[in-house]
Design an enzyme around this catalytic site. Structure first.
Site, short mmCIF file in Angstrom:
data_model
loop_
_atom_site.label_atom_id
_atom_site.label_comp_id
_atom_site.label_asym_id
_atom_site.label_seq_id
_atom_site.Cartn_x
_atom_site.Cartn_y
_atom_site.Cartn_z
CE1 TYR A 130 -3.75 -2.30 0.19
CE2 TYR A 130 -2.94 -2.99 2.34
CZ TYR A 130 -3.81 -3.15 1.28
OH TYR A 130 -4.72 -4.18 1.28
CB ILE A 131 3.51 2.48 2.04
CG1 ILE A 131 4.36 1.24 2.30
CG2 ILE A 131 2.45 2.64 3.11
CD1 ILE A 131 5.08 1.27 3.63
#
Length: 868
Positions: A130-131
């Site tokens: 996600y990052i």
């Protein structure tokens, strides 16, 4: 049968090859020793301890190298970065992911996008898928250079990875690092970006530097025992705590290494144990840290602040341990030496880059010259009739012969081959003037490079200044450097217990709720008891402690209390005389018995009084009616006695039998007033002669504090009181007859006012604002001296020239109420106000420069004062 036996014996003997195998057998213990040493070395060098050259552990270095390979200016998913890094790091994706998050949270080498967690709250980052991350511009500028990088094969031999990255910056000290290896650990704390660069510049200029850590969580730190980060050093870090009001404390910063969650838990735990008393703890942390601590009724904010530092994570102690890898060995170095080595490495890297650039420029100039000669002298036409390749090369070589002496090296066959690769189109469009311009630029750059090589130190200084200018904005120091006082836990612990005594059975404790109540206490306190037989001792408080029967005095014991004095009269069992003495008990061994009397059998205490401020007293002595004394009732004043050591026998009061001794009158303190000092470096009161003497205090005396924000406050002289040294303008013993003389700037009218007033309020620990409440109002001068004078500098007239006039305060205005606005100081434009005479407050003697001190914060140019 014998022959067979011989043959069998011969067959059982090992041959030569088997003997060799036996002699090479290693015992299990030996294998363990060697393998363990290999493992320990591997963990130290390859996992836990950073290299001094680039300040990175192997996993961090591999992450940076992988990100450089992937770099295209855009963000990459951290999951992809982990996959790329696994080509170089054989220890799993979890360790790589944790290391990336750690680097990203330091906000120096990696730009982040998404939820990367929060070091203040302890919140973890989102999953790697996600990052996103990419290299920062700073990292691209100072970390990478393939030409100066030493390379090695990766663990599987398929790729190359850097041995160390050519970092031209003290990255190790900027980021800090922590690692635990086998039998070894390292803990280097992060330092301030700007201070490190300024330190590098100072080192290059031959100056000594002193650097201190700076934490991203802010707070305050005492570095008096830092000792440059070596083993055995210590740093005390405190949260910044402010008083919201009398019932609320606000924690604004947290100590490095703690989180808001852990801090709140430590406060709740201390409250549950009774060390502090709070009503509620609320976490209001958002963009900035704010923990609201609501106090229980009747609790002092100052004492609670000290208790938070003493019993919770609002104060932590950090033990640095600066260990780095130098030439494949772990070395313990002070941070100043690490910084010097980083500077030396940076200078060498800059020099290597210049040398490489110099070589590139010389080669470019050489080929440009060859190309010009080849084209302008039409050597390319001479090769048209050549029938073989060897003849072509030979013809070009001969054509260059007249020009070879001008080159810095011999012309090689490779140079000639490059000339043959020049296209006809380039030859036909060759511009001699343009070629000369290009060569002139390269020669100018070459001269500059050679000049930098000759002045490499100046070049390195300019490099660091450029880094500071480009990346220093927004990286100012966040941790305030302060000196802390040592807080006694016994002094600030909340009274969470009650002390009881059973005189008949000889027990004391806080678990005896059915017995006689003595006082409130803490479970950290020591208790002193005196028995009728003259024995006294100090014991640690507990639920129930046996101290002996016939106790005549019990109290909380304060070590090193030099003000408390015991006035005693006792019967000496040997002589039958009654003795009197005055003594102190400042330091004793716990649970050891001491004797007020001379120790003779039959001795006993007839009278004992403990006086907190060393007061003497008058007692009434009644002798036995059957005694032969002519005067059977008389008074005795303990002021006649000197205060001596606890082992002194004392003076003779009477040789006759005593029936009773009773208290009659309390005298004055033998020590005079209590001398209170103010240490402005820590904002605390003390009796140890640290700082400035405020005065000698008795009973209900108070302290006057005038703050820079234009408020005053009265306070008692308890040593637990806290003052913000940066906000205090004047602090002294309060005298209600003293007139306070003030000059202040009124933000609303943009005018200076003068006022004189007496302090009429008597409420303690409540601030009263005596200047106008406009946000731009500011206190200029304050004094309580008898005949103060001020010097005013102002402008008037068409020429706007400065003039100076001196005034007595009492000529400008009469004494009025503290709420009065006051009189306008001058009808002209005031530029400076100076207290010039009669001031005993050194802080008030400074010049008040209007332009420097008053931030008007005005938006419209027309509204701004023309101060100069």
């Amino acid at each position: 049968m014998e022959e067979n036996n011989e043959n069998n014996e011969h067959e059982d003997q090992p041959n030569g090859e088997e003997k060799a195998k036996i002699t090479n057998v290693i015992p299990v213990s030996g294998m363990y020793e060697n393998w363990f040493l290999d493992y320990a070395s591997y963990v130290i060098l390859e996992r836990a301890v950073p290299a001094n050259e680039d300040g990175l552990k192997p996993v961090q270095r591999r992450i940076m190298h992988a990100m450089k390979e992937m770099d295209d200016g855009r963000f990459n998913k951290v999951a992809n970065i982990i996959g790329q890094t696994m080509q170089y790091h054989p220890h799993g994706d979890a360790s790589i992911g944790d290391a990336i998050v750690n680097l990203g949270q330091k906000d120096l080498l990696i730009e982040t996008q998404g939820n990367w967690g929060d070091i203040r709250t302890g919140d973890s980052s989102a999953a790697p898928r996600y990052i996103e991350a990419r290299l920062s511009k700073f990292a691209l500028d100072v970390v990478f250079n393939p030409q100066t990088t030493e390379w090695q094969l990766s663990y599987d031999g398929r790729k190359k990875e850097p041995v160390t990255l050519p970092v031209k910056f003290p990255l190790l000290l900027a980021q800090g690092v922590e690692g635990i290896a086998v039998g070894l650990s390292t803990k280097i704390l992060p330092h301030n970006f700007i201070e490190l660069i300024n330190g590098c510049i100072s080192i290059l200029k031959g100056k000594e530097v002193e650097i201190y850590p700076d934490f991203p969580t802010g707070g305050m730190a005492d570095f008096s025992e830092y000792n440059q980060g070596l083993r055995g050093s210590r740093i005390r870090v405190r949260a910044r705590i402010e008083e919201g009001d009398k019932r609320v404390l606000l924690i604004k910063d947290i100590p490095f290494g703690t989180t808001t969650t852990g801090l709140i838990e430590s406060i709740i735990k201390a409250n549950d144990k009774g060390k502090i008393k709070v009503k509620k703890v609320v976490d209001n942390t958002a963009k900035d840290v704010e923990i609201e601590v609501q106090l229980a009724p009747g609790q002092s904010p100052d004492i609670t602040i000290d208790a938070l530092y003493a019993f919770t994570d609002c104060e932590v102690s950090i033990a640095p341990n600066a260990c780095v890898i130098i030439e494949d060995k772990p070395i313990f170095l002070p941070v100043n030496e690490i910084l010097k080595k980083n500077v030396d490495d940076t200078v060498q890297l800059l020099q290597a880059e210049l040398e490489i650039r110099k070589g590139e420029l010389m080669e470019k100039i050489l080929f440009s010259s060859l190309e010009k000669i080849f084209i302008e002298n039409r050597i390319y036409r001479d090769i048209e009739e050549c029938e073989t390749w060897e003849a072509v090369l030979s013809t070009i070589d001969k054509g260059l012969d007249p020009f070879k002496p001008q080159f810095y090296r011999e012309i090689t066959q490779d140079d000639i081959l490059k000339l043959t690769e020049i296209k006809i189109k380039r030859i036909s469009k060759f511009d001699s003037f343009k070629a000369d311009e290009i060569m002139r630029k390269m020669e100018d750059e070459l001269k500059e490079v050679e000049h930098n090589l000759l002045h490499i130190t100046d070049y390195a200084i300019a490099y660091f200044k450029k880094l500071l200018e480009k990346y220093g904005k927004g990286r100012e120091r966040q941790t305030e450097i302060r000196s802390f006082d040592v807080i006694s836990a016994n002094t600030v612990a909340a009274n969470n217990q009650k002390l009881y005594i059973n005189r008949a059975e000889g027990f004391i404790g806080y678990g005896m709720k059915k017995d006689e109540f003595v006082c409130d206490c803490s479970d950290l306190d020591d208790v002193i008891i005196f028995r009728r037989d003259g024995i006294y001792k100090v014991v640690k408080i507990d639920e129930k402690v046996f101290v002996g029967k016939d106790v005549i005095h019990v109290d909380i014991f304060h070590k090193n209390d030099e003000r408390k004095v015991y006035n005693a009269a006792y019967l000496d069992g040997k002589t039958g005389r009654t003795m009197v003495k005055r003594f102190q008990v400042t330091s004793v061994t716990r649970d050891r018995e001491y004797d007020v009397t001379k120790g003779a059998k039959g001795s006993k205490i007839l009278y004992l009084a403990a006086r907190a401020n060393g007061e003497s007293e008058v007692v009434n002595v009644k002798l036995s009616p059957s005694s032969r004394a002519r005067v059977k009732v008389f008074d005795f004043d303990f002021a006649e006695l000197e205060i001596k050591g606890r082992g002194a026998g004392g003076n003779i009061l009477t040789k006759y039998p005593v029936k009773k001794i009773e208290f009659k009158l309390l005298g004055e303190s033998s020590f005079g007033g209590l001398k209170i000092y103010y240490d402005k470096s820590i904002g605390r009161l003390n009796t140890d002669e640290r700082g400035d003497l405020i005065g000698s205090f008795h009973g209900d005396d108070t302290i006057l504090v005038v703050n820079k924000d234009g408020s005053y406050e009265l306070s008692n002289y308890e040593l637990t009181n806290r003052f913000d040294a940066e906000k205090v303008e004047l602090i002294q013993k309060f005298d209600p007859k003293k007139v306070v003389s003030v000059v202040y700037f009124d933000g609303a009218s943009k005018t200076y006012f003068v006022k004189r007033f007496l302090i009429e309020t008597r409420t303690l620990n409540k601030p009263f604002v005596f200047i106008s409440e406009h946000k731009n109002s500011q206190l200029s001068v304050v004094t309580t001296d008898k005949d103060p004078q001020i010097e005013i500098e102002y402008r008037k007239g068409k020429g706007r020239e400065k003039e100076t006039t001196m005034y007595d305060f009492d000529m400008l205005i009469d004494v009025k109420g503290w709420k009065a606005i006051g009189n306008k100081l001058s009808q002209y434009e005031v530029t400076k106000v100076k207290l010039v005479a009669g001031s005993k407050n050194e802080e008030s003697k400074k010049d008040f420069e209007v332009g420097d001190s008053v931030d008007l914060n005005l938006k419209d140019d027309e509204d701004q004062l023309n101060l100069f």
